[in-house]
Design a protein around this motif. Structure first.
Motif, PDB file in Angstrom:
ATOM      1  N   SER A 137      81.191  -6.546 -49.991  1.00  0.00           N
ATOM      2  CA  SER A 137      81.954  -5.381 -50.458  1.00  0.00           C
ATOM      3  C   SER A 137      83.384  -5.733 -50.837  1.00  0.00           C
ATOM      4  N   GLN A 167      78.595  12.740 -48.981  1.00  0.00           N
ATOM      5  CA  GLN A 167      79.196  11.785 -49.905  1.00  0.00           C
ATOM      6  C   GLN A 167      80.438  11.152 -49.291  1.00  0.00           C
ATOM      7  N   SER A 171      80.085   1.002 -48.339  1.00  0.00           N
ATOM      8  CA  SER A 171      78.764   0.404 -48.114  1.00  0.00           C
ATOM      9  C   SER A 171      78.549   0.054 -46.654  1.00  0.00           C
ATOM     10  N   ALA A 188      76.025   9.232 -56.072  1.00  0.00           N
ATOM     11  CA  ALA A 188      74.617   9.151 -55.678  1.00  0.00           C
ATOM     12  C   ALA A 188      74.259  10.182 -54.613  1.00  0.00           C
ATOM     13  N   GLY A 247      73.915  -0.274 -52.720  1.00  0.00           N
ATOM     14  CA  GLY A 247      73.412   0.538 -53.823  1.00  0.00           C
ATOM     15  C   GLY A 247      74.060   1.904 -53.887  1.00  0.00           C
ATOM     16  N   ILE A 248      74.156   2.566 -52.734  1.00  0.00           N
ATOM     17  CA  ILE A 248      74.765   3.903 -52.698  1.00  0.00           C
ATOM     18  C   ILE A 248      76.253   3.834 -53.025  1.00  0.00           C
ATOM     19  N   LEU A 266      77.882   1.645 -54.802  1.00  0.00           N
ATOM     20  CA  LEU A 266      78.172   1.235 -56.179  1.00  0.00           C
ATOM     21  C   LEU A 266      77.657   2.226 -57.220  1.00  0.00           C
ATOM     22  N   THR A 267      76.899   3.230 -56.775  1.00  0.00           N
ATOM     23  CA  THR A 267      76.380   4.242 -57.704  1.00  0.00           C
ATOM     24  C   THR A 267      77.192   5.517 -57.534  1.00  0.00           C
ATOM     25  N   SER A 268      78.078   5.761 -58.468  1.00  0.00           N
ATOM     26  CA  SER A 268      78.987   6.906 -58.356  1.00  0.00           C
ATOM     27  C   SER A 268      78.215   8.225 -58.262  1.00  0.00           C
ATOM     28  N   GLY A 309      78.768   7.866 -48.633  1.00  0.00           N
ATOM     29  CA  GLY A 309      78.861   7.326 -49.980  1.00  0.00           C
ATOM     30  C   GLY A 309      80.149   6.623 -50.307  1.00  0.00           C
TER      31      GLY A 309
END
Length: 462
Positions: A151, A411, A418, A400, A393-394, A396-398, A415
């Motif tokens: 991260s 979030q 990581s 999500a 994954g969560i 880096l995915t705006s 979110g």
């Protein structure tokens, strides 16, 4: 004086070494720790867009806290706060991903409000660490450490390019300075000897700083106005208690407490040929927790043990308390001189990025070593792989976790970093999957091995 002469006061915790021994040995610890102490403050200041004065304030508070907390490790307060062991503590990289994520939740006061609660969590962990640490066997701690390293890569590369938002972001000059700094750090670490090797991060940073000076990337405007002496300001930032920030940082405080357990095992096994006692471990964690609460009111960031300084002790076997006291006092004095904090806060981002990317890579590989020390089983691969995949994954995915029907706090807590999702997933998977991995009881590590018996060791104050 021969290094293996055990009659020397250097190799006992009591006694007074000569100045010719005390000064270089204490400076060695300062050199090894100083970059790791100031860099988290610089990264956090940039994440929140703080001005030069507030950047200097964060650095000053971090230096002072490192000196005070390390001093308490050598000489515990009231018999409970501090370990009494030759360990050095300072601002920790392990907290950086979560601290920078808090920038999206509120002002910088949200960090220090969350730190108050996180420090209390660390105190509770210290009081009950015998039971709680069972949740953090190598498969869990290794996964968490791996996630921390991964991260931080975007932070380091962003700095190497000049800092996100900078007019010359991605420019050739920034990359030239960053690469020269990185090459110098690697060269000192692999080809240097003695203090050059142990302080490779500092020497590499100085090389990069010298080049950036020559290229006109450093400004000393405002230095003359800084005082020669000043105490840290009380309540420089108002405390904000954001639930999402509190939840995220509290989890990292637990991870930091596990790191302390591992580092104390490494220090005692490598330098004292024994395992740390329950009182020593509890004292170290309690002091970190209590001082984190106190530091919140002075702008000092969360702290952790410094594995590079423990490496110095393991290498030279110097465990004399006065050596660590002298190193602590030097760091404390540096923090009381605002001109020093001002100069340190002006280090170009490209230099910081070039100096720290190797640190972050080392953190990642520390996690890998923890995961593979007994071989990489299918179960370990499943726990680590799935946990990191979900966490990264969560994060880096705006958005999500910000869709219709999803509570806002989800979030914010899960979110934003990581590390939070990775840690929760790793603990749960280790508990529910067959063949559950356990933590070795304290005291079963092999004396003299230098290997921690139950926790991760993160490089450069991670």
């Amino acid at each position: 004086m021969a290094q293996d002469d055990r009659s020397s006061v250097l190799f006992t915790q009591e006694g007074t070494p000569s100045l010719s021994q005390l000064i270089p040995l204490s400076l060695q610890h300062v050199v090894a720790a100083v970059v790791g102490i100031i860099t988290p403050a610089i990264i956090v200041a940039n994440a929140f867009g703080l001005d030069q004065a507030d950047r200097s304030l964060l650095i000053q508070a971090s230096l002072v806290m490192a000196g005070v907390l390390s001093l308490i490790q050598s000489h515990p307060l009231v018999g409970y706060l501090g370990s009494g062991l030759p360990v050095f503590m300072g601002a920790a990289f392990a907290y950086v991903p979560t601290l920078t994520a808090v920038a999206g939740m509120g002002g910088i006061g949200a960090i220090f409000g969350a730190q108050v609660i996180g420090g209390i969590v660390a105190v509770v962990f210290g009081l009950f660490f015998k039971y709680i640490r069972r949740l953090f066997p190598p498969v869990v701690s290794g996964t968490v450490v791996l996630s921390i390293g991964l991260s931080l890569y975007t932070v380091a590369v962003g700095y190497m390019a000049g800092g996100t938002g900078a007019e010359d972001f991605g420019g050739a000059r920034n990359w030239l300075v960053a690469i020269v700094t990185l090459v110098a750090c690697v060269a000192f670490a692999n080809f240097g000897k003695g203090v050059l090797k142990l302080g490779s991060l500092l020497w590499g940073l100085l090389v990069g700083y010298g080049l950036s000076l020559a290229l006109g990337m450093v400004s000393f405007d405002g230095l003359a106005g800084e005082a020669w002496f000043a105490l840290p300001a009380f309540m420089p930032f108002s405390l904000e208690f954001q639930p999402a920030a509190i939840a995220s940082l509290s989890i990292v405080f637990v991870v930091g407490a596990v790191q302390i357990v591992g580092d104390l095992n490494g220090a005692c096994a490598g330098a004292l040929d024994r395992e740390p006692t329950e009182r020593e471990v509890t004292g170290a964690i309690l002091s970190q927790g209590v001082l984190s609460v106190v530091g919140s009111f002075f702008g000092a960031l969360p702290t952790g043990t410094y594995s590079q300084n423990i490496g110095i002790v393991n290498q030279n076997k110097v465990i004399n308390k006065k050596v660590m006291v002298a190193a602590s006092l030097i760091m404390l004095c540096a923090g009381l001189v605002p001109k020093v904090a001002f100069v340190l806060s002006g280090i170009p981002k490209a230099v910081i990025g070039g100096a720290t990317i190797n640190v972050f890579a080392t953190i990642t590989m520390t996690g890998v070593r923890l995961l593979t020390k007994n071989g990489l089983s299918q179960r370990t691969a499943s726990v680590a792989g799935l946990s990191v995949a979900l966490g990264m994954g969560i994060a880096l995915t705006s958005g999500a976790l910000a869709g219709p029907g999803m509570p806002e706090w989800v979030q914010g807590v899960l979110g934003s970093s990581s590390l939070v999702v990775t840690t929760i997933a790793a603990i749960v998977l280790n508990l529910v999957l067959p063949g559950r991995e356990e933590v070795e009881p304290a005291g079963e590590g092999a004396p003299g091995s230098g290997a921690p018996a139950g926790g991760p060791r993160l490089a450069a104050g991670a």
